[in-house]
Design an enzyme around this catalytic site. Structure first.
Site, mmCIF file in Angstrom:
data_model
loop_
_atom_site.group_PDB
_atom_site.id
_atom_site.type_symbol
_atom_site.label_atom_id
_atom_site.label_comp_id
_atom_site.label_asym_id
_atom_site.label_seq_id
_atom_site.Cartn_x
_atom_site.Cartn_y
_atom_site.Cartn_z
ATOM 1 N N GLU A 62 -9.434 0.815 30.947
ATOM 2 C CA GLU A 62 -10.729 1.705 31.216
ATOM 3 C C GLU A 62 -11.480 1.655 30.189
ATOM 4 O O GLU A 62 -11.272 1.870 28.761
ATOM 5 C CB GLU A 62 -9.921 3.017 31.559
ATOM 6 C CG GLU A 62 -11.351 4.039 31.604
ATOM 7 C CD GLU A 62 -10.660 5.298 31.942
ATOM 8 O OE1 GLU A 62 -9.977 5.776 31.424
ATOM 9 O OE2 GLU A 62 -11.396 5.876 32.894
ATOM 10 N N CYS B 194 -14.715 9.082 36.260
ATOM 11 C CA CYS B 194 -13.782 8.483 36.629
ATOM 12 C C CYS B 194 -13.730 7.653 37.898
ATOM 13 O O CYS B 194 -12.726 6.982 38.218
ATOM 14 C CB CYS B 194 -12.626 9.700 36.821
ATOM 15 S SG CYS B 194 -12.968 10.759 38.177
ATOM 16 N N PHE C 185 -14.428 15.650 29.126
ATOM 17 C CA PHE C 185 -15.780 15.947 28.691
ATOM 18 C C PHE C 185 -16.562 15.454 29.826
ATOM 19 O O PHE C 185 -17.787 16.022 29.778
ATOM 20 C CB PHE C 185 -15.925 15.364 27.303
ATOM 21 C CG PHE C 185 -16.348 13.729 27.561
ATOM 22 C CD1 PHE C 185 -17.610 13.237 27.908
ATOM 23 C CD2 PHE C 185 -15.245 12.807 27.243
ATOM 24 C CE1 PHE C 185 -17.771 11.829 28.219
ATOM 25 C CE2 PHE C 185 -15.508 11.389 27.456
ATOM 26 C CZ PHE C 185 -16.747 11.085 27.869
ATOM 27 N N SER D 5 -7.560 11.398 30.045
ATOM 28 C CA SER D 5 -7.246 9.983 29.909
ATOM 29 C C SER D 5 -5.836 9.849 30.272
ATOM 30 O O SER D 5 -4.846 10.866 30.192
ATOM 31 C CB SER D 5 -7.569 9.513 28.487
ATOM 32 O OG SER D 5 -6.801 10.574 27.575
ATOM 33 N N LYS E 85 -9.420 25.496 29.252
ATOM 34 C CA LYS E 85 -9.150 24.754 28.132
ATOM 35 C C LYS E 85 -10.280 23.550 28.055
ATOM 36 O O LYS E 85 -10.013 22.617 28.678
ATOM 37 C CB LYS E 85 -7.971 24.253 27.570
ATOM 38 C CG LYS E 85 -7.997 24.139 26.154
ATOM 39 C CD LYS E 85 -9.081 23.526 25.234
ATOM 40 C CE LYS E 85 -8.525 21.892 25.294
ATOM 41 N NZ LYS E 85 -9.663 21.131 24.679
HETATM 42 P P1 NAD Z 1 -9.136 13.020 26.776
HETATM 43 O O1 NAD Z 1 -7.799 12.859 27.591
HETATM 44 O O2 NAD Z 1 -9.386 12.604 25.650
HETATM 45 O O3 NAD Z 1 -9.145 14.831 26.898
HETATM 46 C C1 NAD Z 1 -9.040 15.626 27.990
HETATM 47 C C2 NAD Z 1 -8.452 16.895 27.357
HETATM 48 O O4 NAD Z 1 -7.397 16.768 26.692
HETATM 49 C C3 NAD Z 1 -9.427 17.624 26.577
HETATM 50 O O5 NAD Z 1 -9.730 19.034 26.874
HETATM 51 C C4 NAD Z 1 -8.807 17.270 25.282
HETATM 52 O O6 NAD Z 1 -9.053 18.518 24.368
HETATM 53 C C5 NAD Z 1 -7.528 17.338 25.366
HETATM 54 N N1 NAD Z 1 -6.596 16.591 24.693
HETATM 55 C C6 NAD Z 1 -6.965 15.446 23.953
HETATM 56 N N2 NAD Z 1 -6.092 14.878 23.121
HETATM 57 C C7 NAD Z 1 -5.087 15.472 23.239
HETATM 58 C C8 NAD Z 1 -3.812 15.681 22.921
HETATM 59 N N3 NAD Z 1 -3.327 14.781 21.911
HETATM 60 N N4 NAD Z 1 -2.968 16.744 23.133
HETATM 61 C C9 NAD Z 1 -3.291 17.597 24.046
HETATM 62 N N5 NAD Z 1 -4.504 17.751 24.613
HETATM 63 C C10 NAD Z 1 -5.468 16.808 24.153
HETATM 64 O O7 NAD Z 1 -10.255 12.808 28.039
HETATM 65 P P2 NAD Z 1 -11.788 12.816 27.764
HETATM 66 O O8 NAD Z 1 -12.088 11.541 26.951
HETATM 67 O O9 NAD Z 1 -12.316 14.195 27.681
HETATM 68 O O10 NAD Z 1 -12.245 12.537 29.458
HETATM 69 C C11 NAD Z 1 -12.261 10.831 29.737
HETATM 70 C C12 NAD Z 1 -11.119 10.642 30.475
HETATM 71 O O11 NAD Z 1 -10.939 11.535 31.771
HETATM 72 C C13 NAD Z 1 -11.282 8.988 31.290
HETATM 73 O O12 NAD Z 1 -10.156 8.543 30.743
HETATM 74 C C14 NAD Z 1 -11.467 9.288 32.637
HETATM 75 O O13 NAD Z 1 -11.117 8.516 33.468
HETATM 76 C C15 NAD Z 1 -10.717 10.926 32.858
HETATM 77 N N6 NAD Z 1 -11.264 11.579 33.978
HETATM 78 C C16 NAD Z 1 -10.435 11.332 35.196
HETATM 79 C C17 NAD Z 1 -10.865 12.026 36.279
HETATM 80 C C18 NAD Z 1 -9.903 11.874 37.440
HETATM 81 O O14 NAD Z 1 -10.127 12.807 38.267
HETATM 82 N N7 NAD Z 1 -8.696 11.249 37.725
HETATM 83 C C19 NAD Z 1 -11.990 12.745 36.200
HETATM 84 C C20 NAD Z 1 -12.661 12.954 35.140
HETATM 85 C C21 NAD Z 1 -12.141 12.241 34.122
#
Ligand code: NAD
Length: 501
Positions: A381, A280, A148, A225, A172
């Site tokens: 985090e 991140c 997000f 995440s 997605k």
């Molecule tokens: P998230 O892991 O909750 O969601 C990411 C994506 O995965 C979304 O599209 C979501 O719909 C999908 N998803 C969620 N649960 C799922 C499941 N059980 N099975 C399959 N798909 C699933 O992350 P978020 O809250 O949207 O974003 C924040 C996180 O992203 C933080 O941990 C941040 O550090 C990380 N992030 C990392 C970077 C990087 O470059 N390393 C960059 C941006 C964000």
């Protein structure tokens, strides 16, 4: 109320059976509903993308690049609208939303150079009358799953390079802020991208699982995440796909006593509290070496208390709300945990009240001092505007702490010592390192990625690694019969391992 469905084969689709509400974080009001694609719907999109790949992969690299040039111009022309979509659904302030779009556009600019980037290697005469060369060919249908917190930039880390390389793409987005990707899909169509080359499926685990396991998806890029990144990596790898899965972070700033403190504090304010800490690459820990801690607190605290927090569409705000009511609660609970575990809370953002936005998901800047490595707020985090100061006796102790942490996304050293900075760059176990630069996000023509539990998979995102990820290499060794030298044409059967003569 906005209804967001999917973008398939060059147009908006009908709604899915399952839908989910999404919200405007600054007001707490429901902004719309987003369709959640079923496995059958996603399989249908994969079929369309597969068909589109057949012809798109044959378009010349130059003509693929021309579509991206047009797309870049269209994004620039629609910058204000896109930024407002980000701010309304994510909450970050408008200028920050524009910054995210510009950083994403830099990847588009990089991908416009694809005719050059796709060039293979060629060696004349690797053996008598034999030449060898490589081709970099597209994979087929590839998928991207985004978080997000960068609804425009993170998708742009992926799809411009993927489609420039001749793949078709299924995006997605996060179900929390889906509109800006839908707008980009429209702009790609307007730029002349053939239908089916770029598709958006909105959804949750069901849609994602279909992308991870379907036989016709060749590669998956994920950002989110760490627990989900691990799941994505293991599931998609087990189904034979290439995967790059970027996860969470806990980025440390190492503050040496000789650092320019005003510069460090300015940098820290933006890096810790920009985008409400939902980056991140946000700095969430400062390792204050020696005596630097007291002076740091003295300079930092008044600036945190002066942060302008409010609706991101209002000019001159420093920080907007968090993404959701649940996330606000989660971050507030971390603050409570920090207090209970004995850290000293010097600024408590929970006291903030944004008078005209009482239902918004706001949290003011929080600052903890005397945090220790055993504390939950150090280890995990938080992904909010919460900064932890850890007091350390010397540089070696600080370096050890960074290297021992489970995450290794980004880090920065602030110092005037070239010797310390050089030692740090060489020895720190982190993927992206800043020297007097707080958020060392590599430019588009380099590659982005962390180490340890911040990235799963061998290749980083965008830049040269992006081209490598979205192409498969073919090595060709060719000999043409030569009428003047029959023996070089290899007319005799050979039963030993061929070696070049
Ligand atoms: P998230 O892991 O909750 O969601 C990411 C994506 O995965 C979304 O599209 C979501 O719909 C999908 N998803 C969620 N649960 C799922 C499941 N059980 N099975 C399959 N798909 C699933 O992350 P978020 O809250 O949207 O974003 C924040 C996180 O992203 C933080 O941990 C941040 O550090 C990380 N992030 C990392 C970077 C990087 O470059 N390393 C960059 C941006 C964000």
């Amino acid at each position: 109320m906005h209804t967001i469905n999917h973008y398939i084969n060059g147009g908006h689709s009908a709604p899915s059976q399952r839908t989910q509400a999404f919200f405007e974080p600054a007001t707490g009001e429901q902004r719309g509903t987003v369709s959640l694609a079923s496995a059958v719907e996603v399989a249908g999109v994969i079929e369309i993308a597969k068909k589109a790949h057949e012809s798109w992969s044959k378009v010349t690299p130059l003509n693929r690049s021309r579509v991206l040039f047009k797309f870049k111009a269209l994004v620039e022309a629609n910058m204000d609208e896109l930024a407002e979509l980000i701010t309304r659904e994510h909450g970050k302030v408008l200028d920050d939303a524009k910054g995210e779009i510009i950083r994403g556009l830099e990847v588009v600019e990089f991908a416009c150079g694809i005719p050059h980037l796709l060039k293979g290697e060629h060696t004349e005469q690797v053996g008598g009358g034999v030449d060898a060369w490589t081709l970099n060919q597209s994979l087929g249908v590839v998928a991207g799953i985004a978080p997000f917190n960068f609804p425009v930039m993170v998708p742009m880390w992926m799809f411009p390079i993927a489609i420039a390389c001749g793949n078709s793409f299924i995006m997605k987005p996060s179900e929390k802020d889906p509109s800006s990707v839908m707008r980009m899909a429209e702009l790609l169509t307007e730029a002349g991208l053939p239908n089916g080359v770029f598709n958006v499926v909105n959804g949750d685990k069901e849609a994602v699982d279909t992308l991870l396991t379907h036989k016709d998806v060749q590669a998956v890029s994920f950002v989110g995440s760490t627990p989900i990144a691990e799941y994505i990596y293991s599931t998609a790898s087990a189904h034979g796909k290439r995967v790059q899965a970027l996860g969470g972070a806990k980025n440390h700033m190492l503050l040496m006593p000789d650092a320019d403190l005003d510069q460090a504090v300015g940098a820290l304010m933006g890096a810790a509290y920009g985008s409400a800490g939902e980056r991140c690459m946000a700095i969430s820990v400062v390792l204050a070496v020696g005596e630097s801690g007291d002076a740091l607190v003295e300079k930092l605290l008044p600036q945190i208390k002066a942060l302008k927090v409010g609706n991101g569409v209002t000019p001159e705000m420093d920080m907007g709300p968090l993404i959701s009511a649940q996330h606000l609660e989660k971050v507030s609970n971390y603050v409570e945990t920090g207090v209970n575990e004995g850290a000293q809370l010097l600024a408590d953002g929970r006291e903030l009240s944004v008078t005209d936005h009482q239902q918004g998901y706001f949290l003011g800047g929080c600052l903890f001092d005397h945090v220790t490595p055993e504390m939950t707020i150090y280890k995990e985090e938080i992904f909010g505007p919460v900064l932890a100061i850890v007091r350390v006796k010397d540089y070696s102790e600080a370096l050890q702490l960074i290297n021992d942490h489970e995450f290794g996304n980004g880090t920065a050293i602030f110092t005037q010592s070239g010797e310390a900075a050089r030692h740090f760059c060489h020895n720190v176990q982190v993927g992206m390192v800043g020297v007097n630069v707080p958020i060392p996000v590599p430019m588009a023509f380099h590659s982005f990625g962390g180490w340890k539990r911040s990235l799963f998979g061998p290749l980083h995102m965008h830049g040269p690694d992006g081209v490598r990820f979205y192409t498969k290499r073919k090595a060709i060794t060719a000999r043409w019969p030569q009428s003047t030298n029959k023996s070089a044409a290899g007319t005799k059967a050979e039963f030993v391992m061929p070696t070049m003569k």
